[in-house]
Motif scaffolding. Structure first.
Motif: not given
Length: 340
Positions: A196-206
């Motif tokens: 989940a964290r890996a996928q969020l890193d791709e789409v979520q703002p920094s």
């Protein structure tokens, strides 16, 4: 008193005691309604679905009250029920995107636009009027966990990944507690969280790109200028408020537009308003962000009628993102009048 009468009286008193305890338990449980609504909203991306799921959570809690053994707090027990209620409801359902989440490039603001009501769009969440201002950390945490960008990012996860991430990182549950809640091993929880964290890193703002709190002077000033520019139909002033890479999107239309010039062109080309006075706004907050309810003039009646609800991402450089929601019944859900 004879034996049967004594027995009947003792059973009646016991029943009353049980009923009183159950009423007290359920009354105590009601104080978690707002946070359970936010939890179900994070899981589903829908205010309408979240309201129904909270009702289902309390119904399940009432039915299973006698099985509650007090091994956890009432709050934890309710979250377990709510999470599993959401997982059941989400089985087989499509995710709720914003237009930017559909994968298409930014659109041409002069091209035709079309509504797509067949898409289950992400919905906004009214802010609670009962936040305790004495605890700013709680307010900040609750705002960040329902912001549109975060909830939209959650939609890219599977329901089970969503549940694990929310329980672990928003509610700060231990891995073993999460596993017990959703019926998986601790190792499975850790694996789901990692993915989940890996996928969020791709789409979520920094994390460095944080939003300005809606009650800050900067956010209040930009929201006031945003409203004033629209109400006076001053498109040049409106353009000055946006960051260079600002995004505008407006479900149920599936297009999205980037940059001040394209946003203003979109407004001039497709907005029914044409002059000062055609639009009126009411400043509100939604998803822990500044927002504004737009009322559009109906020339036939001379009244301003509910049209769109704008939720703003305000950053230190200006307005970076606007989602203009348009759906039937939305203003009523926010406690807003249908006309001004």
């Amino acid at each position: 008193m004879s034996g049967p009468l004594r027995k009947l009286k003792s059973v009646t008193v016991l029943a009353l005691d049980d009923a009183g305890a159950e009423d007290a338990f359920l009354a105590d449980a009601q104080r978690y309604r707002r946070e359970l609504l936010a939890h179900c909203y994070r899981m589903t991306g829908s205010l309408h679905d979240a309201e129904d799921l909270v009702q289902e959570t309390y119904l399940r809690a009432w039915k299973s009250y006698k099985g509650f053994e007090g091994k956890s707090s009432v709050r934890t027990w309710l979250y377990r029920i709510a999470t599993n209620t959401c997982l059941t409801a989400l089985d087989g359902r499509k995710r709720r995107p914003l237009p930017t989440g559909l994968g298409a490039p930014a659109g041409d603001p002069t091209a035709d636009i079309a509504e797509h009501h067949e898409i289950p769009w992400l919905e906004p969440l009214p802010d609670s009027p009962r936040e305790d201002p004495s605890d700013p950390s709680v307010i900040a945490e609750s705002r960040e966990s329902v912001r549109l960008a975060f909830v939209a990012a959650l939609q890219h996860l599977s329901p089970r990944q969503r549940a694990v991430l929310i329980l672990r990182e928003v509610l700060q549950w231990k891995a073993a507690e999460v596993g017990a809640a959703i019926g998986v091993s601790t190792a499975a929880v850790n694996s789901l969280l990692q993915r989940a964290r890996a996928q969020l890193d791709e789409v979520q703002p920094s994390r460095e790109d944080q939003l300005v709190p809606p009650d800050s002077p900067e956010a209040s000033d930009l929201l006031a200028k945003f409203i004033s520019a629209f109400e006076t139909y001053d498109m040049d002033k409106l353009a000055e408020l946006f960051t260079a890479d600002a995004v505008w999107e407006m479900p149920p239309f599936d297009g999205w537009y980037q940059g001040p010039h394209n946003i203003i062109t979109l407004s001039r080309t497709h907005c029914p308003a044409e002059k000062a006075g055609d639009m009126r706004f009411r400043a509100i907050t939604a998803n822990g962000q500044p927002a504004a309810a737009l009322y559009l003039l109906n020339p036939g009646t001379g009244t301003h009628e509910a049209f769109q609800l704008h939720v703003l991402d305000v950053r230190h450089g200006g307005i970076a993102h606007v989602v203009a929601f348009k759906e039937d019944g939305l203003f009523e859900k926010f406690g807003l009048p249908a006309t001004l």
